[in-house]
Design a protein around this motif. Structure first.
Motif, PDB file in Angstrom:
ATOM      1  N   LEU A  32      -7.211  -0.828  13.958  1.00 37.81           N
ATOM      2  CA  LEU A  32      -6.989  -1.975  13.078  1.00 37.81           C
ATOM      3  C   LEU A  32      -8.165  -2.151  12.117  1.00 37.81           C
ATOM      4  CD1 LEU A  32      -5.542  -4.541  12.175  1.00 37.81           C
ATOM      5  CD2 LEU A  32      -6.641  -5.747  14.086  1.00 37.81           C
ATOM      6  N   VAL A  33      -9.378  -2.058  12.644  1.00 34.22           N
ATOM      7  CA  VAL A  33     -10.559  -2.217  11.788  1.00 34.22           C
ATOM      8  C   VAL A  33     -10.610  -1.101  10.750  1.00 34.22           C
ATOM      9  CG1 VAL A  33     -13.076  -2.193  11.754  1.00 34.22           C
ATOM     10  CG2 VAL A  33     -11.871  -3.487  13.518  1.00 34.22           C
ATOM     11  N   ASN A  34     -10.314   0.123  11.174  1.00 38.20           N
ATOM     12  CA  ASN A  34     -10.321   1.235  10.222  1.00 38.20           C
ATOM     13  C   ASN A  34      -9.294   1.032   9.111  1.00 38.20           C
ATOM     14  OD1 ASN A  34     -12.382   2.618  11.522  1.00 38.20           O
ATOM     15  ND2 ASN A  34     -10.965   3.784  12.824  1.00 38.20           N
ATOM     16  N   GLN A  35      -8.117   0.532   9.485  1.00 35.25           N
ATOM     17  CA  GLN A  35      -7.100   0.308   8.464  1.00 35.25           C
ATOM     18  C   GLN A  35      -7.464  -0.859   7.550  1.00 35.25           C
ATOM     19  OE1 GLN A  35      -3.063   0.244  10.272  1.00 35.25           O
ATOM     20  NE2 GLN A  35      -2.884   2.190   9.171  1.00 35.25           N
ATOM     21  N   LEU A  36      -8.112  -1.880   8.116  1.00 36.83           N
ATOM     22  CA  LEU A  36      -8.570  -2.985   7.273  1.00 36.83           C
ATOM     23  C   LEU A  36      -9.607  -2.499   6.252  1.00 36.83           C
ATOM     24  CD1 LEU A  36      -8.874  -5.890   9.863  1.00 36.83           C
ATOM     25  CD2 LEU A  36      -7.278  -5.765   7.961  1.00 36.83           C
ATOM     26  N   LEU A  37     -10.534  -1.688   6.707  1.00 41.35           N
ATOM     27  CA  LEU A  37     -11.531  -1.130   5.792  1.00 41.35           C
ATOM     28  C   LEU A  37     -10.873  -0.213   4.764  1.00 41.35           C
ATOM     29  CD1 LEU A  37     -14.429  -0.329   8.298  1.00 41.35           C
ATOM     30  CD2 LEU A  37     -14.260  -2.250   6.713  1.00 41.35           C
ATOM     31  N   SER A  38      -9.902   0.572   5.221  1.00 41.92           N
ATOM     32  CA  SER A  38      -9.186   1.435   4.286  1.00 41.92           C
ATOM     33  C   SER A  38      -8.422   0.606   3.265  1.00 41.92           C
ATOM     34  CB  SER A  38      -8.218   2.342   5.056  1.00 41.92           C
ATOM     35  OG  SER A  38      -7.453   3.125   4.163  1.00 41.92           O
ATOM     36  N   ASP A  39      -7.810  -0.497   3.705  1.00 40.78           N
ATOM     37  CA  ASP A  39      -7.085  -1.366   2.789  1.00 40.78           C
ATOM     38  C   ASP A  39      -8.029  -1.975   1.756  1.00 40.78           C
ATOM     39  OD1 ASP A  39      -4.846  -2.796   1.791  1.00 40.78           O
ATOM     40  OD2 ASP A  39      -5.509  -4.559   2.888  1.00 40.78           O
ATOM     41  N   ALA A  40      -9.216  -2.408   2.198  1.00 40.93           N
ATOM     42  CA  ALA A  40     -10.194  -2.970   1.266  1.00 40.93           C
ATOM     43  C   ALA A  40     -10.655  -1.919   0.253  1.00 40.93           C
ATOM     44  CB  ALA A  40     -11.389  -3.526   2.035  1.00 40.93           C
ATOM     45  N   MET A  41     -10.892  -0.706   0.742  1.00 42.13           N
ATOM     46  CA  MET A  41     -11.319   0.361  -0.158  1.00 42.13           C
ATOM     47  C   MET A  41     -10.226   0.687  -1.183  1.00 42.13           C
ATOM     48  SD  MET A  41     -10.858   3.908  -0.655  1.00 42.13           S
ATOM     49  CE  MET A  41     -10.406   4.598   0.933  1.00 42.13           C
ATOM     50  N   VAL A  42      -8.975   0.717  -0.738  1.00 37.97           N
ATOM     51  CA  VAL A  42      -7.868   1.009  -1.635  1.00 37.97           C
ATOM     52  C   VAL A  42      -7.721  -0.095  -2.678  1.00 37.97           C
ATOM     53  CG1 VAL A  42      -5.349   1.182  -1.750  1.00 37.97           C
ATOM     54  CG2 VAL A  42      -6.611   2.476  -0.035  1.00 37.97           C
ATOM     55  N   MET A  43      -7.870  -1.343  -2.284  1.00 37.90           N
ATOM     56  CA  MET A  43      -7.787  -2.458  -3.229  1.00 37.90           C
ATOM     57  C   MET A  43      -8.845  -2.318  -4.321  1.00 37.90           C
ATOM     58  SD  MET A  43      -7.135  -5.679  -0.660  1.00 37.90           S
ATOM     59  CE  MET A  43      -7.444  -6.853  -1.976  1.00 37.90           C
ATOM     60  N   SER A  55       1.880   2.089  -0.588  1.00 38.06           N
ATOM     61  CA  SER A  55       2.544   1.479  -1.730  1.00 38.06           C
ATOM     62  C   SER A  55       1.547   1.135  -2.833  1.00 38.06           C
ATOM     63  CB  SER A  55       3.281   0.211  -1.290  1.00 38.06           C
ATOM     64  OG  SER A  55       3.875  -0.442  -2.388  1.00 38.06           O
ATOM     65  N   ARG A  56       0.377   0.601  -2.468  1.00 40.48           N
ATOM     66  CA  ARG A  56      -0.630   0.245  -3.475  1.00 40.48           C
ATOM     67  C   ARG A  56      -1.150   1.494  -4.193  1.00 40.48           C
ATOM     68  NH1 ARG A  56      -3.914  -4.191  -4.385  1.00 40.48           N
ATOM     69  NH2 ARG A  56      -3.139  -5.201  -2.509  1.00 40.48           N
ATOM     70  N   VAL A  57      -1.397   2.552  -3.436  1.00 43.71           N
ATOM     71  CA  VAL A  57      -1.922   3.787  -4.028  1.00 43.71           C
ATOM     72  C   VAL A  57      -0.910   4.389  -4.994  1.00 43.71           C
ATOM     73  CG1 VAL A  57      -2.631   6.148  -3.540  1.00 43.71           C
ATOM     74  CG2 VAL A  57      -3.462   4.280  -2.104  1.00 43.71           C
ATOM     75  N   VAL A  58       0.355   4.465  -4.572  1.00 45.67           N
ATOM     76  CA  VAL A  58       1.388   5.042  -5.421  1.00 45.67           C
ATOM     77  C   VAL A  58       1.567   4.211  -6.684  1.00 45.67           C
ATOM     78  CG1 VAL A  58       3.842   5.595  -5.570  1.00 45.67           C
ATOM     79  CG2 VAL A  58       2.565   6.156  -3.496  1.00 45.67           C
ATOM     80  N   SER A  59       1.532   2.878  -6.549  1.00 48.75           N
ATOM     81  CA  SER A  59       1.686   2.007  -7.712  1.00 48.75           C
ATOM     82  C   SER A  59       0.535   2.191  -8.697  1.00 48.75           C
ATOM     83  CB  SER A  59       1.761   0.548  -7.257  1.00 48.75           C
ATOM     84  OG  SER A  59       1.838  -0.327  -8.366  1.00 48.75           O
ATOM     85  N   SER A  60      -0.704   2.359  -8.192  1.00 45.68           N
ATOM     86  CA  SER A  60      -1.852   2.542  -9.086  1.00 45.68           C
ATOM     87  C   SER A  60      -1.773   3.853  -9.852  1.00 45.68           C
ATOM     88  CB  SER A  60      -3.150   2.495  -8.276  1.00 45.68           C
ATOM     89  OG  SER A  60      -3.265   3.617  -7.431  1.00 45.68           O
ATOM     90  N   HIS A  61      -1.000   4.835  -9.353  1.00 47.29           N
ATOM     91  CA  HIS A  61      -0.820   6.113 -10.040  1.00 47.29           C
ATOM     92  C   HIS A  61       0.471   6.172 -10.839  1.00 47.29           C
ATOM     93  CE1 HIS A  61      -4.056   7.282  -7.313  1.00 47.29           C
ATOM     94  NE2 HIS A  61      -4.233   8.357  -8.041  1.00 47.29           N
ATOM     95  N   GLY A  62       1.169   5.043 -10.956  1.00 44.55           N
ATOM     96  CA  GLY A  62       2.402   5.014 -11.733  1.00 44.55           C
ATOM     97  C   GLY A  62       3.542   5.781 -11.089  1.00 44.55           C
ATOM     98  N   GLY A  63       3.511   5.956  -9.769  1.00 44.59           N
ATOM     99  CA  GLY A  63       4.559   6.693  -9.077  1.00 44.59           C
ATOM    100  C   GLY A  63       5.565   5.786  -8.396  1.00 44.59           C
ATOM    101  N   THR A  64       6.475   6.390  -7.656  1.00 44.32           N
ATOM    102  CA  THR A  64       7.492   5.645  -6.919  1.00 44.32           C
ATOM    103  C   THR A  64       7.505   6.118  -5.469  1.00 44.32           C
ATOM    104  OG1 THR A  64       9.230   7.228  -7.514  1.00 44.32           O
ATOM    105  CG2 THR A  64       8.921   5.331  -8.977  1.00 44.32           C
TER     106      THR A  64
END
Length: 470
Positions: free
Chosen positions: A300-311, A440-449
């Motif tokens: 959970l902590v790793n995914q939270l950190l990954s989510d923050a990094m992706v944001m 979903s956030r990563v794909v959206s930032s690259h203009g993908g679907t």
């Protein structure tokens, strides 16, 4: 520590620029006024000079084949309006023989340059020439004599130094420039106050921003001139983006605190129960629960950190050229060791897949997809046939990346909310509910679907469509 560069105020810059323009205009007007003054002075004194020469010419006569002239007092008295100027004259006949006056007076420059004689210029002619160290204004006019004993032109040349003319021109220039200088100073004064008044909206904006609380990111609504509006629009856009980032950070902190608090409390309670046990087997059983919950908390902590990094990286958007095939292989190496007995394979119709984007973000998204596929396609649930297949194909400059598993899949009703943070497709799942939100956030930032498809024979296919580099 480097000191900030000192920059002059905008008001000083504007007024200085206007002052330089006014100064340049004053110089141009001075030159124009000077030329006009000299011309006006020449016109005034040329009349007197021509009148004096005409008075002398009227006394011309012929006596015994010789030209006679009686210089009248009035002829030279006309030039007494300039008492400090010197006066020169000369009268000479058809053979250029001097009758009276200064024999060495200069001739007409134009006639001299063309090789012409003065007889070809019968009308009064004015010109400037240097004589005896002074600049002298001359007039030459002729009278034709038609006597039996003498025929031809007799010339009268009168000159006067230019001192009075220069003084008159100076007075005219001074009379013109004094009002101009006064108006220039008045215009600069008005410009100083006018520019200050025009820049007053900037002062109100600075006061508005300086008086706000750090958390006040409301848009600026003060009326400003049209030239300042782009600056206000840019500031409002920046504060809007900053407010979005702050809101996202607050939501992340709140969600993280909520998600971590419950596992930590359970972990502490299980540890206390294990410590209270006297039976080693019960203590071991409790410690296994502690280890299992600690593992879930770690993920959970790793995914939270990954989510923050992706944001953060999705907002920064520092895109570079990279090879998508290499990114997929690295993501598989990071995710596959956790797979246990699940078989993970990679199929690609191309050796290289160049594209522009953020390789770190895409690697994180692919790792989450593979990790989700592995966790939902476990051998314990589906037997030895459990497998995860990663594939990459190209079609019309688009890369189709698919991750397929043999898990239970996701219900149609849950496929919309699966991309929201902390939402799980299966309520019985032990996941944190962040993996698909990150994807979903990563794909959206690259203009993908992104698309979820049921796999033939059971399972789920997650397909990402990304734009490649032509």
């Amino acid at each position: 520590m480097l000191m900030p560069e000192r920059v002059r105020s905008l008001k000083a810059r504007l007024v200085t620029t206007m002052a330089l323009l006014f100064l340049a205009g004053t110089v141009v007007m001075y030159l124009a006024a000077r030329a006009y003054g000299l011309r006006a002075a020449d016109l005034s004194y040329d009349r007197l000079l021509a009148g004096s020469a005409l008075s002398i010419a009227e006394t011309l006569s012929v006596d015994g084949g010789q030209v006679r002239v009686d210089i009248p007092y009035a002829a030279l008295d006309m030039l007494s309006a300039a008492p400090e100027d010197k006066v020169f004259y000369r009268v000479y006949g058809p053979s250029a023989q001097t009758v009276t006056g200064y024999e060495d007076l200069p001739t007409i420059p134009l006639a001299r340059s063309r090789g012409e004689g003065p007889s070809e210029v019968p009308a009064p002619r004015f010109f400037d020439a240097t004589y005896r160290g002074d600049v002298v204004r001359f007039v030459v006019l002729g009278r034709q004599i038609a006597q039996p004993e003498l025929r031809g032109w007799v010339w009268v040349q009168v000159g006067q130094t230019r001192q009075a003319r220069e003084e008159l021109a100076g007075e005219l220039v001074l009379g013109a420039l004094v009002p101009i200088a006064a108006l220039t100073l008045l215009a600069l004064t008005l410009a100083w106050f006018g520019v200050g008044r025009a820049l007053r909206p900037l002062e109100s904006l600075s006061q508005d921003l300086a008086g706000r609380e750090p958390s006040d990111l409301r848009a600026l609504k003060a009326p400003v001139p049209a030239e300042v509006q782009p600056l206000v629009t840019a500031l409002n856009g920046f504060m809007r983006r900053l407010e979005g980032n702050v809101a996202g950070l607050r939501a992340f902190i709140g969600d993280a605190a909520h998600q971590i608090r419950t596992p930590l409390a359970a972990l502490r309670a299980q540890a206390q129960l294990a410590l209270d046990e006297d039976d080693p087997r019960e203590m071991r059983r409790g410690l296994l629960k502690v280890e299992r919950n600690a593992s879930r908390l770690t993920r959970l902590v790793n995914q939270l950190l990954s989510d923050a990094m992706v944001m953060h990286r999705a907002d920064v958007r520092r895109f570079e050229e990279f090879d998508l095939v290499d990114v997929i292989k690295r993501a598989m190496r990071d995710a596959v060791p956790m797979s246990g007995d699940v078989q993970v394979g990679f199929i690609s119709s191309m050796a290289r897949a160049p594209m522009r984007g953020d390789a770190v973000l895409l690697g994180e998204a692919i790792k989450n997809l593979i990790d989700n596929a592995i966790r939902h396609g476990t051998p314990e649930a589906l037997g030895p046939d459990a497998e995860v297949e990663v594939a990459l194909h190209e079609h019309n400059d688009l890369y189709a990346l698919t991750v397929a598993d043999r898990g239970p899949g996701i219900d149609i009703v849950n496929r919309e909310r699966i991309f929201e943070r902390f939402e799980r497709g299966d309520t019985q799942s032990s996941g944190a509910g962040l993996g698909m939100a990150i994807v979903s956030r990563v794909v959206s930032s690259h203009g993908g679907t992104i698309e979820l498809i049921d796999r033939e024979g059971g399972g789920l296919i997650v397909r990402l469509c990304l734009k490649g580099t032509p």
